[in-house]
Design an enzyme around this catalytic site. Structure first.
Site, PDB file in Angstrom:
ATOM      1  N   SER A  58      66.836  30.571 -73.352  1.00 57.03           N
ATOM      2  CA  SER A  58      67.786  29.239 -73.266  1.00 57.03           C
ATOM      3  C   SER A  58      69.023  29.999 -73.803  1.00 57.03           C
ATOM      4  CB  SER A  58      66.363  28.872 -74.196  1.00 57.03           C
ATOM      5  OG  SER A  58      66.013  29.717 -75.695  1.00 57.03           O
ATOM      6  N   ASP A  91      54.747  29.613 -66.397  1.00 58.63           N
ATOM      7  CA  ASP A  91      53.270  29.838 -67.884  1.00 58.63           C
ATOM      8  C   ASP A  91      52.228  29.337 -68.399  1.00 58.63           C
ATOM      9  OD1 ASP A  91      54.563  30.428 -70.913  1.00 58.63           O
ATOM     10  OD2 ASP A  91      55.320  28.587 -70.773  1.00 58.63           O
TER      11      ASP A  91
END
Lengths: 492, 492
Positions: free
Chosen positions: A195, A252
């Site tokens: 990010s 994830d």
């Protein structure tokens, strides 16, 4: 076989050793095989890479993770790791026994799995899922390894957000509010991996985030809170390695997320936790029903661990706040603390703080704490304790000077701001490496804009990064303008 | 960003590049991220590792696979590889499209997948299997990449055995028999990875096994056959990388096995193939029903490829032949060629050669070819063409001089010889690195032995290897003695 150790400066995360090709043949070791390295003091596992020039025969080249080794060592081929069989069982969709999960966690902890095996581990968990009992085992065993922190009697508050939402910098607001209300909140956060900013990157705009365990204890004793980088204390070395393996695959798996988050919270000594699950397009959790299910599972595991957890499901289909990138987010945070700043960021932080105080059984109204300036005061205290300038103002935080405004090509309403794409633009602009790089959203979702209005401004430090970000933004169009209330997200 | 390339001598199989930590941060690259490297001539993919000392800022350290790069290059962060999404689809148990499989194969071919991703690839195939249509696609796309060989018109015979059986050195017998009968048989074989000898290791006891493509063609033109190491010609670089990833996990998913074997056979130009599937405890295929199913699938894919394939299912629950390890197996081979040697090795080789000649439509009786000495003659021709001594005798091949005889602790019959354990002992004794190390089985399955008789002899070159092998043999007991016809394999 006997070897002499020499350090080789390669910063790999795995305990790679370099052996001369002849030595590797003699040992019967192929690249990626594990060897057992015995020195006077200890026994270590190494993972073999082969070279013909970087080390001579008889020399064992120790990379970063093994640089504490010195002198002469005795090396033998390691038996195949038992946990590889457990990973294979999971690939075969067998439910793992507690002991099998313990072996996997221990092997990841002592760096005994190579990258192929780590890839297989996250793949197996992703392909076949984890049952509740497996998730419990994984959480417990992950808690057992790594550092822990202790805070004596009483409530220790904590907050966590499942990621994926751009901006969303609620932590530097929740921590001072909760600390000002009187609850202890020793908050650790991560840095960005993919990010444009992690909480630790944004807090670093104000002050240091890396401290020894002893100093962290002092800061929390002085101020009731802290906002530090989790990597300072090795709370969960296993988790760091699993994240490293999940990252290239963008995997994830749910059970792993639960175990990773809760084992860290348990290790850091938290007793009460508010866990935010944003859902929506571009967030990690896409559907409301998935968010609900994840919340239930989180609660079940945290009950088991003795951490009182309340989950919040929030809208995560668009960024929260206006700034994206460390400095731009830091400006939003200071704005809210000073009674202005983005409304959505303020509302969300207040609500999370309310719930956290409520479950902690601590009186106090977050919006009053914010309005009265108590939160700002506490924020300054913590920043000062973390070696920052307590008197910092928004004007001190200057966004990158190379800018480009991305304009609306029609009039209408902002219908959609894509988290992933906005993050992609901000990263290309240089965030988080260039702290002042990123994006400022000039208009939020549902705001009216006219053709030619600037939708967002890209800030960069370097001209070529600005150019790269601009091109990406133009091809991907992360902000869409449509008719009022338009529900069309995309046309397929 | 601009970089200057410098070679770094690390023999990793992946196109790893070393970047200074500051450069990696600036680029936004984490370890294992892919970068695009543009030079005047070409564009390459690199996989990032980070260092602070091995390379300076501004320098890109190129490891083995990228050492053709020189001068100045332009580097940017690569977009996430599209094939990673395809791997994720397979982890989600979606059937892959032909184009998705093509992307994965291409990415493995251009070394664009890191080890985590390769681990996920083999895991996904193992966890969720490959449909027949996926297996066909995989085989075809694997055939498209890598070198090929061409032999003009006519029959090109080939032979393959699914592994796991110790000894079992039928290739150096089948090749000269078939070549002597008049069929062309350009045989490529592998070296040992986890076993004590691959066919190429054993043949290397007699002659060279590594040749350029042109020379291989000449050898086959001269002699009708060859016995070379497959690694000489890069027939399937993709397969080599997949095997490297399967190895640490001991995974061998069926669809992948079929695609790997048949794509290589197609690339080497084979038109007729006998494929041996040994089954039994310790072999790769454990059950007869699995062996039958695998045979059916093999036939279906080879029909599709236009390779006429006949599968044989053979007993594989114990070693074939008496020697295990390159020199000891080479002695068995010479024995059979000279009209003696282990009966089981002789019978199996003759049977496979019969079937191969039959499907090739070539007349000739393998047992007659063997008895008449024609096979020995042909063997010598090939050995000579491959730079070996055609007049080699068994006495020239001396097993390792450090020996230990492992004796029976009771009288009875040999009920069981465990492939995996016997291989484990031979490997510990030094095979295949020490060519003369290994095991000689003094008694085969069903033979009567008396307490104190030697069951097998361990041969080693080095005292400490002998010791290691002896200890392993004593703890694992790879040969079991029981009552006649005893069916007890183990007591649980």
């Amino acid at each position: 076989m006997k070897f002499e150790v020499r350090p080789v400066d390669i910063g790999t995360e795995t305990p790679t050793v370099l052996l001369h090709r002849d030595d590797a043949d003699e040992l019967g070791a192929n690249p990626l095989d594990r060897i057992v390295i015995r020195s006077d003091k200890r026994t270590e596992t190494g993972i073999v890479e082969v070279t013909e020039k970087l080390v001579d025969k008889g020399v064992l080249g120790a990379t970063e993770r093994l640089q504490h080794l010195t002198g002469d060592v005795d090396v033998s081929l390691a038996p195949r790791s038992g946990s590889v069989g457990c990973i294979r069982n999971k690939l075969e969709d067998k439910e793992l026994e507690d002991d099998e999960i313990r072996r996997i966690v221990r092997d990841i902890d002592r760096n005994a799995l190579n990258d192929i095996e780590l890839g297989a581990y996250v793949s197996a968990i992703y392909a076949n899922g984890l049952s509740m009992s497996e998730t419990l085992s994984l959480t417990e065993h992950m808690t057992e390894v790594g550092e822990t922190m202790e805070w004596g009697e009483g409530v220790v508050a904590d907050k966590h957000s499942i990621g994926g939402v751009a901006g969303n910098r609620v932590t530097p607001l929740v921590v001072p509010i909760v600390a000002a209300a009187g609850a202890k909140i020793p908050k650790t956060s991560s840095r960005a991996i993919t990010s444009p900013a992690g909480t630790a990157d944004t807090v670093e705009v104000f002050c240091d985030v890396k401290f020894e365990k002893e100093r962290i204890t002092e800061i929390v004793e002085e101020t009731n809170g802290c906002m530090i980088w989790g990597g300072s204390v090795e709370l969960s070395p296993v988790d760091d390695r699993i994240i490293r393996a999940e990252n290239p695959l963008s995997l994830d798996p749910e059970g792993q997320v639960i175990a990773s988050v809760l084992s860290k919270k348990k290790s850091v000594g938290s007793t009460h936790l508010v866990l935010d699950i944003p859902y929506g397009e571009g967030a990690k959790v896409q559907d409301l029903s998935d968010a609900r299910e994840l919340a239930e599972d989180f609660k079940r595991v945290s009950d088991h661990l003795g951490v009182r957890t309340e989950c919040t499901i929030t809208r995560g289909g668009a960024p929260v706040g206006r700034g994206i990138g460390p400095v731009l987010e830091a400006r939003d945070v200071l704005g809210v603390l000073n009674g202005d700043g983005p409304q959505d960021l303020r509302v969300k932080s207040v609500r999370l703080a309310e719930i956290l105080l409520e479950i902690c059984g601590v009186d106090g109204s977050p919006s009053r704490i914010l309005e009265s300036g108590e939160a700002l005061e506490k924020f300054r205290e913590i920043v000062e304790a973390q070696n920052g300038d307590p008197d910092v103002t928004r004007d001190d935080l200057v966004p990158g000077g190379k800018t480009h405004g991305f304009v609306a090509d029609r009039s209408g309403y902002v219908t959609h701001i894509d988290n992933e794409l906005i993050s992609g633009v901000a990263r290309r602009a240089g965030a988080p490496h260039d702290k002042s790089a990123g994006i400022y959203l000039e208009a939020g979702v549902d705001e009216e804009v006219s053709r030619g209005d600037v939708l967002f401004t890209i800030h960069a430090v370097k001209r070529e990064k600005l150019e790269e970000a601009r091109k990406f933004a133009e091809s991907q169009r992360p902000v869409r303008v449509g008719d009022r209330g338009e529900s069309l997200v995309e046309r397929v």
